[in-house]
Design a protein around this motif. Structure first.
Motif, PDB file in Angstrom:
ATOM      1  N   ARG A 405     -27.086 -42.995  -2.536  1.00 59.78           N
ATOM      2  CA  ARG A 405     -27.635 -42.049  -1.563  1.00 59.78           C
ATOM      3  C   ARG A 405     -27.176 -42.418  -0.148  1.00 59.78           C
ATOM      4  NH1 ARG A 405     -32.868 -42.645  -2.580  1.00 59.78           N
ATOM      5  NH2 ARG A 405     -32.856 -40.976  -4.137  1.00 59.78           N
ATOM      6  N   VAL A 406     -27.223 -43.704   0.180  1.00 57.46           N
ATOM      7  CA  VAL A 406     -26.797 -44.134   1.514  1.00 57.46           C
ATOM      8  C   VAL A 406     -25.311 -43.846   1.728  1.00 57.46           C
ATOM      9  CG1 VAL A 406     -26.286 -46.203   2.882  1.00 57.46           C
ATOM     10  CG2 VAL A 406     -28.580 -45.868   1.947  1.00 57.46           C
ATOM     11  N   ALA A 407     -24.508 -44.112   0.698  1.00 61.36           N
ATOM     12  CA  ALA A 407     -23.064 -43.883   0.818  1.00 61.36           C
ATOM     13  C   ALA A 407     -22.699 -42.419   0.627  1.00 61.36           C
ATOM     14  CB  ALA A 407     -22.323 -44.732  -0.212  1.00 61.36           C
ATOM     15  N   ASP A 408     -23.659 -41.620   0.130  1.00 60.79           N
ATOM     16  CA  ASP A 408     -23.409 -40.215  -0.180  1.00 60.79           C
ATOM     17  C   ASP A 408     -22.188 -40.090  -1.085  1.00 60.79           C
ATOM     18  OD1 ASP A 408     -23.835 -37.497  -0.161  1.00 60.79           O
ATOM     19  OD2 ASP A 408     -22.646 -37.142   1.654  1.00 60.79           O
ATOM     20  N   ASP A 409     -22.164 -40.963  -2.104  1.00 60.24           N
ATOM     21  CA  ASP A 409     -21.001 -41.029  -2.978  1.00 60.24           C
ATOM     22  C   ASP A 409     -21.447 -41.523  -4.350  1.00 60.24           C
ATOM     23  OD1 ASP A 409     -18.617 -41.464  -4.280  1.00 60.24           O
ATOM     24  OD2 ASP A 409     -17.658 -42.527  -2.628  1.00 60.24           O
ATOM     25  N   ASP A 410     -21.592 -40.616  -5.298  1.00 57.68           N
ATOM     26  CA  ASP A 410     -22.046 -40.980  -6.634  1.00 57.68           C
ATOM     27  C   ASP A 410     -21.056 -41.881  -7.360  1.00 57.68           C
ATOM     28  OD1 ASP A 410     -24.391 -39.582  -6.344  1.00 57.68           O
ATOM     29  OD2 ASP A 410     -23.672 -37.769  -7.369  1.00 57.68           O
ATOM     30  N   SER A 411     -19.788 -41.825  -6.976  1.00 57.35           N
ATOM     31  CA  SER A 411     -18.785 -42.653  -7.657  1.00 57.35           C
ATOM     32  C   SER A 411     -18.970 -44.130  -7.359  1.00 57.35           C
ATOM     33  CB  SER A 411     -17.371 -42.213  -7.258  1.00 57.35           C
ATOM     34  OG  SER A 411     -17.090 -42.540  -5.899  1.00 57.35           O
ATOM     35  N   LEU A 412     -19.779 -44.448  -6.354  1.00 55.53           N
ATOM     36  CA  LEU A 412     -20.046 -45.854  -6.063  1.00 55.53           C
ATOM     37  C   LEU A 412     -20.945 -46.470  -7.144  1.00 55.53           C
ATOM     38  CD1 LEU A 412     -19.595 -48.200  -4.158  1.00 55.53           C
ATOM     39  CD2 LEU A 412     -21.461 -47.349  -2.719  1.00 55.53           C
ATOM     40  N   GLY A 413     -21.692 -45.634  -7.858  1.00 61.42           N
ATOM     41  CA  GLY A 413     -22.561 -46.140  -8.915  1.00 61.42           C
ATOM     42  C   GLY A 413     -21.801 -46.869 -10.004  1.00 61.42           C
ATOM     43  N   PRO A 414     -20.795 -46.244 -10.617  1.00 58.34           N
ATOM     44  CA  PRO A 414     -19.998 -46.937 -11.639  1.00 58.34           C
ATOM     45  C   PRO A 414     -19.300 -48.184 -11.091  1.00 58.34           C
ATOM     46  CG  PRO A 414     -19.687 -44.570 -11.803  1.00 58.34           C
ATOM     47  CD  PRO A 414     -20.464 -44.809 -10.538  1.00 58.34           C
ATOM     48  N   TRP A 415     -18.858 -48.128  -9.841  1.00 63.14           N
ATOM     49  CA  TRP A 415     -18.241 -49.318  -9.224  1.00 63.14           C
ATOM     50  C   TRP A 415     -19.243 -50.465  -9.227  1.00 63.14           C
ATOM     51  CZ3 TRP A 415     -19.456 -52.695  -5.403  1.00 63.14           C
ATOM     52  CH2 TRP A 415     -18.443 -53.521  -4.896  1.00 63.14           C
ATOM     53  N   LEU A 416     -20.474 -50.180  -8.813  1.00 62.84           N
ATOM     54  CA  LEU A 416     -21.496 -51.217  -8.754  1.00 62.84           C
ATOM     55  C   LEU A 416     -21.880 -51.694 -10.150  1.00 62.84           C
ATOM     56  CD1 LEU A 416     -23.335 -52.818  -6.850  1.00 62.84           C
ATOM     57  CD2 LEU A 416     -24.986 -50.941  -6.995  1.00 62.84           C
ATOM     58  N   ASP A 417     -21.974 -50.771 -11.097  1.00 64.51           N
ATOM     59  CA  ASP A 417     -22.320 -51.149 -12.473  1.00 64.51           C
ATOM     60  C   ASP A 417     -21.367 -52.208 -13.016  1.00 64.51           C
ATOM     61  OD1 ASP A 417     -24.347 -49.278 -12.466  1.00 64.51           O
ATOM     62  OD2 ASP A 417     -23.176 -47.743 -13.526  1.00 64.51           O
ATOM     63  N   ARG A 418     -20.103 -52.053 -12.706  1.00 66.89           N
ATOM     64  CA  ARG A 418     -19.102 -52.960 -13.263  1.00 66.89           C
ATOM     65  C   ARG A 418     -19.390 -54.413 -12.908  1.00 66.89           C
ATOM     66  NH1 ARG A 418     -12.501 -52.717 -12.496  1.00 66.89           N
ATOM     67  NH2 ARG A 418     -12.062 -54.492 -13.877  1.00 66.89           N
ATOM     68  N   TYR A 419     -19.906 -54.639 -11.708  1.00 62.82           N
ATOM     69  CA  TYR A 419     -20.085 -56.013 -11.251  1.00 62.82           C
ATOM     70  C   TYR A 419     -21.513 -56.526 -11.399  1.00 62.82           C
ATOM     71  CZ  TYR A 419     -15.558 -54.774  -9.431  1.00 62.82           C
ATOM     72  OH  TYR A 419     -14.261 -54.338  -9.335  1.00 62.82           O
ATOM     73  N   VAL A 420     -22.450 -55.620 -11.579  1.00 61.14           N
ATOM     74  CA  VAL A 420     -23.853 -56.032 -11.719  1.00 61.14           C
ATOM     75  C   VAL A 420     -24.274 -56.086 -13.180  1.00 61.14           C
ATOM     76  CG1 VAL A 420     -26.238 -55.409 -11.174  1.00 61.14           C
ATOM     77  CG2 VAL A 420     -24.468 -55.165  -9.443  1.00 61.14           C
ATOM     78  N   THR A 421     -23.737 -55.200 -13.997  1.00 65.94           N
ATOM     79  CA  THR A 421     -24.163 -55.144 -15.402  1.00 65.94           C
ATOM     80  C   THR A 421     -23.170 -55.794 -16.349  1.00 65.94           C
ATOM     81  OG1 THR A 421     -23.149 -52.981 -15.826  1.00 65.94           O
ATOM     82  CG2 THR A 421     -25.387 -52.991 -14.922  1.00 65.94           C
ATOM     83  N   THR A 422     -22.098 -56.400 -15.800  1.00 71.91           N
ATOM     84  CA  THR A 422     -21.159 -57.192 -16.598  1.00 71.91           C
ATOM     85  C   THR A 422     -20.934 -58.505 -15.871  1.00 71.91           C
ATOM     86  OG1 THR A 422     -19.028 -56.595 -15.573  1.00 71.91           O
ATOM     87  CG2 THR A 422     -19.995 -55.000 -17.112  1.00 71.91           C
ATOM     88  N   ASP A 423     -20.102 -59.373 -16.460  1.00 64.92           N
ATOM     89  CA  ASP A 423     -19.857 -60.666 -15.823  1.00 64.92           C
ATOM     90  C   ASP A 423     -18.666 -60.630 -14.868  1.00 64.92           C
ATOM     91  OD1 ASP A 423     -17.728 -60.532 -17.530  1.00 64.92           O
ATOM     92  OD2 ASP A 423     -18.247 -62.321 -18.701  1.00 64.92           O
ATOM     93  N   ALA A 424     -18.134 -59.436 -14.575  1.00 63.68           N
ATOM     94  CA  ALA A 424     -16.988 -59.321 -13.673  1.00 63.68           C
ATOM     95  C   ALA A 424     -17.390 -59.562 -12.224  1.00 63.68           C
ATOM     96  CB  ALA A 424     -16.364 -57.936 -13.802  1.00 63.68           C
ATOM     97  N   LEU A 425     -16.443 -60.054 -11.454  1.00 64.08           N
ATOM     98  CA  LEU A 425     -16.625 -60.259 -10.009  1.00 64.08           C
ATOM     99  C   LEU A 425     -15.696 -59.325  -9.254  1.00 64.08           C
ATOM    100  CD1 LEU A 425     -16.776 -64.129  -9.393  1.00 64.08           C
ATOM    101  CD2 LEU A 425     -18.481 -62.452  -8.682  1.00 64.08           C
ATOM    102  N   PRO A 426     -16.170 -58.661  -8.223  1.00 62.17           N
ATOM    103  CA  PRO A 426     -15.274 -57.815  -7.424  1.00 62.17           C
ATOM    104  C   PRO A 426     -14.424 -58.681  -6.501  1.00 62.17           C
ATOM    105  CG  PRO A 426     -17.432 -57.864  -6.422  1.00 62.17           C
ATOM    106  CD  PRO A 426     -17.550 -58.649  -7.705  1.00 62.17           C
ATOM    107  N   PRO A 427     -13.298 -58.157  -6.044  1.00 63.65           N
ATOM    108  CA  PRO A 427     -12.543 -58.874  -5.016  1.00 63.65           C
ATOM    109  C   PRO A 427     -13.413 -59.033  -3.769  1.00 63.65           C
ATOM    110  CG  PRO A 427     -11.257 -57.088  -5.965  1.00 63.65           C
ATOM    111  CD  PRO A 427     -12.657 -56.890  -6.416  1.00 63.65           C
ATOM    112  N   LEU A 428     -13.346 -60.179  -3.139  1.00 67.32           N
ATOM    113  CA  LEU A 428     -14.128 -60.406  -1.924  1.00 67.32           C
ATOM    114  C   LEU A 428     -13.412 -59.756  -0.742  1.00 67.32           C
ATOM    115  CD1 LEU A 428     -16.706 -61.959  -1.028  1.00 67.32           C
ATOM    116  CD2 LEU A 428     -15.174 -63.798  -0.286  1.00 67.32           C
ATOM    117  N   PRO A 429     -14.115 -58.970   0.071  1.00 70.54           N
ATOM    118  CA  PRO A 429     -13.477 -58.315   1.223  1.00 70.54           C
ATOM    119  C   PRO A 429     -12.726 -59.314   2.093  1.00 70.54           C
ATOM    120  CG  PRO A 429     -15.695 -57.501   0.925  1.00 70.54           C
ATOM    121  CD  PRO A 429     -15.542 -58.648  -0.028  1.00 70.54           C
TER     122      PRO A 429
END
Length: 527
Positions: A405-429
């Motif tokens: 809602r804050v990002a006004d971008d539903d596609s951010l949900g799957p991005w977040l799922d990948r790193y919160v609901t699995t053991d994957a780590l995102p690249p660090l900014p």
């Protein structure tokens, strides 16, 4: 956790939120107590500040005062629960849930009959009935002890009580916590320090901060400066009337088993916790806990320590603490003490006993913050997800919804799922622009505010960084250094970054620190 922890003061956290390592959460336990009925009503608890006006409310409110004191023999501390019962109250029942815990016993009662292990009934005749408990304390907070005592000082937390009364008026109680008359000490926000100390009061942005200095040579000057910057720039829209900082007379080598923790609007640190030698400052972590409190529960529990870890580092960096290279190194999660394992943030069983909710949690939030900034062209940040909240996220789904809602971008949900609901780590900014928390500040001390430096293509945290003092900050879509780690598989895959971020000194490296929350606080954190 030498660093880490609970919620908005103005609105009192009714439950005693013991967000710390080593201290048993049992002290925060609430007891459902006897079911109200037959004329019994659970008393509504007013904020602690209302206790100061209790004398004017005589006849309408029941006042509870909890008094802490040290005993002649070491190894225990006494807590006396005293009640001033108004004429309108004809019956009083008190539940003390912590009495179900080993190491806590009843020392004496006056005007109360013990009806069950944790419950007491007033005799209706004694004007000032009371119950005195004896709490085992030791050198460390942990199994079998409910406070700490070392030499000539002790620290204890106020247990919860459950009060029910019979009255024809509105069932109301006020409660206060204090130290026994004539005994040196100070109590505030569910914590009591028992021992000789010095107090210093400072006011920053209309918020009063009280430093309780157990160490004679403790100097809160740098911590006060951080509080000033934090109140002006990093407050999440939260302001309190007061906070209390207990500075225990412990140097860095003596904090084992005590470390640091936040309870409501107060927190404790050792003397070394006043230092700001790096962005992993204990003080900054605990400050965030006083602002955000318990951020998430259920499968969002990891958010409480993750947010304090990420923002503790971020705010310290923006206040000119530490250096950029170490900041990113400390944020980068690579393994989780005390053992390496595959971690899924939404599954506490995978990280309980490790520091992963600090380390991986902070790493994920750093990447999420950058994603929100990028997708909103800098108009929104992760702080917008947390700002103004008075309740924790009830689960991960609620947090995810707030993020999209804050990002006004539903596609951010799957991005977040990948790193919160699995053991994957995102690249660090990698690009430093994603770590600017207050554009008007000048953390690198070069005379130009961070926001202006970013606009000019310069590094906001490293004076003179990059060729001719500049660093590339293009608007390409990539926000990271291109590295993604899958902890469970033990492999790292690298994809080419799409922009030239990181060419200036201070970009890169690896590290992880932390300390555990509710069950064990690992000593290595914040040291």
């Amino acid at each position: 956790m030498p660093d880490r922890r609970v919620r908005v003061t103005g609105t009192l956290f009714v439950a005693v939120l013991l967000v710390f390592a080593g201290v048993s959460p049992a002290l925060a336990t609430t007891d459902a107590g006897p079911v109200a009925g037959d004329g019994w009503t659970t008393a509504t608890t007013l904020p602690a500040s209302a206790a100061t006006t209790a004398p004017q409310q005589e006849g309408s409110s029941l006042h509870e005062r909890i008094v802490a004191s040290r005993n002649d023999e070491p190894g225990s501390v006494s807590l006396t629960f005293e009640y001033r019962v108004p004429d309108s109250v004809t019956g009083l029942r008190v539940g003390v849930p912590v009495l179900s815990i080993p190491g806590i016993t009843v020392a004496s009662t006056d005007g109360f009959e013990r009806t069950e292990t944790t419950r007491f009934l007033w005799d209706t005749e004694t004007d000032r009935p009371s119950v005195t408990l004896r709490l085992a304390v030791g050198d460390e907070l942990g199994s079998g002890v409910r406070g700490v005592e070392r030499g000539d000082w002790a620290l204890v937390s106020q247990p919860n009580t459950r009060v029910q009364i019979r009255t024809d008026d509105r069932a109301v109680r006020t409660s206060s916590f204090g130290v026994a008359s004539g005994e040196p000490g100070y109590a505030s926000s569910h914590l009591a320090y028992l021992g000789t100390h010095e107090r210093r009061n400072v006011t920053v942005a209309d918020e009063r901060a009280t430093f309780v200095l157990g160490a004679e040579d403790a100097d809160p000057t740098r911590a006060t400066a951080f509080l000033t910057a934090a109140n002006e720039h990093f407050d999440f829209g939260v302001q309190r009337e007061r906070i209390t900082v207990f500075v225990l007379p412990l140097n860095e080598d003596a904090t084992t088993g005590v470390d640091a923790a936040t309870v409501d609007t107060a927190f404790w640190v050792g003397q070394s916790g006043l230092g700001f030698d790096g962005t992993g400052a204990v003080f900054a972590h605990e400050y965030v806990h006083t602002r955000l409190g318990t951020v998430g529960v259920d499968d969002a529990t990891w958010l409480t320590e993750a947010s304090a870890e990420y923002y503790g580092h971020l705010f310290a960096l923006n206040d000119g603490v530490g250096d950029y290279e170490t900041f990113r190194s400390d944020l980068r999660a690579s393994e989780y003490d005390p053992d390496r394992r595959s971690v899924v943030l939404t599954d506490p069983e995978t990280w309980t006993g490790t520091t992963a909710h600090y380390d991986k949690g902070a790493h994920v939030l750093a990447a999420l913050d950058a994603e929100i900034r990028r997708r909103t062209d800098g108009a929104r940040t992760l702080r917008d997800v947390f700002t103004g909240r008075s309740e924790p996220f009830r689960d991960y789904r609620a947090f995810r919804t707030a993020v999209t809602r804050v990002a006004d971008d539903d596609s951010l949900g799957p991005w977040l799922d990948r790193y919160v609901t699995t053991d994957a780590l995102p690249p660090l900014p990698e690009n430093p622009r994603y770590y600017v928390a207050a554009p008007s500040l000048d953390p690198d001390g070069d005379g130009t505010a961070s926001g202006a430096e970013v606009e000019r293509g310069r590094h906001p945290f490293v004076a003179g960084a990059g060729p001719d003092g500049a660093v590339t900050t293009s608007t390409a879509t990539d926000t990271t250094d291109g590295t993604e780690t899958t902890a469970g598989a033990g492999r790292t895959t690298t994809t080419p970054p799409t922009e030239t971020e990181g060419s200036a000194p201070g970009f890169g490296v690896v590290a992880a620190l932390a300390a555990l929350l509710i069950v064990v606080r690992l000593e290595k954190r914040r040291q």
